[in-house]
Motif scaffolding. Structure first.
Motif, short mmCIF file in Angstrom:
data_model
loop_
_atom_site.label_atom_id
_atom_site.label_comp_id
_atom_site.label_asym_id
_atom_site.label_seq_id
_atom_site.Cartn_x
_atom_site.Cartn_y
_atom_site.Cartn_z
N ASP A 1 0.83 -1.20 0.00
CA ASP A 1 0.00 0.00 0.00
C ASP A 1 0.86 1.26 0.00
O ASP A 1 1.98 1.26 0.52
N LEU A 2 0.32 2.31 -0.58
CA LEU A 2 0.94 3.63 -0.51
C LEU A 2 0.10 4.45 0.46
O LEU A 2 -1.05 4.76 0.20
N ILE A 3 0.68 4.79 1.59
CA ILE A 3 -0.04 5.45 2.67
C ILE A 3 0.14 6.96 2.55
O ILE A 3 1.28 7.45 2.58
N PRO A 4 -0.93 7.72 2.37
CA PRO A 4 -0.78 9.18 2.27
C PRO A 4 0.00 9.72 3.46
O PRO A 4 -0.26 9.38 4.61
N ALA A 5 0.98 10.57 3.15
CA ALA A 5 1.86 11.13 4.18
C ALA A 5 1.79 12.64 4.13
O ALA A 5 2.10 13.24 3.09
N SER A 6 1.40 13.26 5.21
CA SER A 6 1.35 14.71 5.25
C SER A 6 2.72 15.25 5.61
O SER A 6 3.50 14.60 6.31
N ASP B 1 6.23 22.66 3.00
CA ASP B 1 6.77 21.74 2.02
C ASP B 1 6.27 22.13 0.64
O ASP B 1 5.33 22.91 0.49
N GLY B 2 6.85 21.54 -0.38
CA GLY B 2 6.47 21.85 -1.74
C GLY B 2 5.15 21.21 -2.14
O GLY B 2 4.42 20.69 -1.30
N ASN C 1 2.52 13.17 -1.24
CA ASN C 1 3.49 12.19 -0.76
C ASN C 1 2.82 10.95 -0.19
O ASN C 1 1.75 11.03 0.42
N PHE C 2 3.51 9.83 -0.36
CA PHE C 2 3.01 8.54 0.12
C PHE C 2 4.16 7.74 0.71
O PHE C 2 5.26 7.70 0.13
N LEU C 3 3.90 7.11 1.84
CA LEU C 3 4.88 6.22 2.46
C LEU C 3 4.63 4.82 1.93
O LEU C 3 3.49 4.33 1.92
N ILE D 1 7.43 8.18 -1.58
CA ILE D 1 7.42 8.59 -2.99
C ILE D 1 6.38 9.71 -3.11
O ILE D 1 5.49 9.85 -2.27
N GLY D 2 6.54 10.52 -4.12
CA GLY D 2 5.61 11.62 -4.31
C GLY D 2 5.37 11.88 -5.77
O GLY D 2 6.14 11.43 -6.64
N VAL D 3 4.31 12.60 -6.06
CA VAL D 3 4.03 13.04 -7.43
C VAL D 3 3.70 14.52 -7.40
O VAL D 3 3.05 15.02 -6.48
#
Length: 333
Positions: free
Chosen positions: A224-229, A234-235, A239-241, A249-251
């Motif tokens: 799973d990609l867990i949403p990360a605040s 920040d830019g 982001n996802f953990l 990782i981020g997009v």
């Protein structure tokens, strides 16, 4: 009570990207024309480090907490650590970051970190030597990776990789970049191509949407990609953990899913132009009044008034041609 910069849409501006030069030793197609931005060789008068420091001080006095030093390639300008050391003394400035192609980072990382650089974003669009050379029009992947290692060694944290994903050029390396991020313990951010300047507009046929990137990453890692605040300054990355790891990782989806409603940043060019939006022409000249003797209070008021001109959003989807007037390399990304 500390001052704040608020734009007409009630967004608090607390992040300034400061370009120290628009020159670069690389020529990535989405950012810079092959001949560079000064093909005629004319002299470009940049702000001095003292002038940059004075403007940054004004922003910090107005509530800015984060400054990112960019270019062009900031490390082609000599003795950047002296500017970092100067601004690191400013009370209220919580974070001084660097965006770089890392070509010279192996040589500069230790001095920069000691001076006050806490983190670095590193542009790296391929892990294949020849492909990297082609994308950057002459770049040296070995030097870049050595720069990454040196930055990690001296303690810059976090290190983030920025990969501009281009359909048919490097989109087959999304999974490899995730693996490299996991191996090195760095964050990986995938960026959509953006129609900034003639160089960027010409690359839009290679646009690869963020949602497709995320789907491929999730399939590849099998987790799973867990949403990360992140921090408020920040830019624009979502982001996802990666579950079970410490790697994010981020997009950055400036085109397919813009983030204008949370925009908290402005950009200062190396020539002293305050650009209020990456995708609009709105800007204010700070260099001229600075050199005409404006007071510190006057400079702060000029910046405060400039925020009233910050537009609500860009129009990357509606009209890519309204932003051909300047190159990405001149804006600091």
């Amino acid at each position: 009570m500390r001052k704040e910069l608020i734009d007409p849409f009630n967004r608090k501006i607390e992040y300034v990207r400061v370009s120290v030069t628009d020159k670069c030793n690389y020529r990535c197609g989405y950012c810079m024309p092959e001949q560079g931005v000064h093909p005629d060789g004319t002299h470009t008068e940049y702000l001095s480090y003292d002038e940059l420091a004075r403007i940054i001080k004004a922003f910090v006095n107005l509530g800015v907490a984060k400054v990112r030093l960019t270019g062009g390639e900031p490390l082609v300008r000599k003795n950047l650590s002296s500017l970092v050391e100067q601004i690191s003394q400013y009370e209220g400035l919580e974070d001084i970051a660097l965006s770089t192609n890392a070509h010279h980072l192996g040589r500069e990382a230790e001095a920069l970190h000691k001076a006050g650089i806490t983190r670095a974003n590193i542009s790296i669009d391929s892990l294949r030597v020849e492909r990297f050379k082609n994308i950057t029009r002459g770049g040296d992947l070995e030097k870049v990776l050595a720069g990454v290692d040196k930055a990690l060694e001296v303690g810059m944290q976090p290190i983030k990789f920025n990969m501009v994903v281009m359909k048919g050029t490097n989109d087959d390396e999304i999974e490899a970049m995730v693996d490299y991020g996991l191996e090195k313990g760095v964050e990986v951010r995938f960026i959509e191509t953006m129609p900034i300047g003639p160089a960027g507009v010409s690359m839009m046929d290679q646009h690869y949407p963020a949602d497709k990137i995320l789907a491929r990453v999730k399939k590849h890692v099998g987790k799973d990609l867990i949403p990360a605040s992140g921090k408020s300054h920040d830019g624009p990355s979502r982001n996802f953990l990666i579950a079970g790891t410490n790697t994010k990782i981020g997009v950055i989806s400036a085109v397919s899913q813009h983030f204008c409603e949370t925009c908290n940043r402005v950009r200062l060019t190396a020539k002293g132009i305050l650009a209020l939006c990456l995708g609009q022409e709105d800007s204010v000249d700070l260099r001229t009044p600075l050199r005409e003797g404006i007071t510190d209070e006057g400079l702060e008021q000029l910046i405060t008034d400039a925020m009233l001109k910050k537009p609500e959003k860009h129009f990357f989807n509606e009209n890519v041609h309204n932003i051909e007037f300047r190159q990405m390399v001149q804006l600091g990304g």
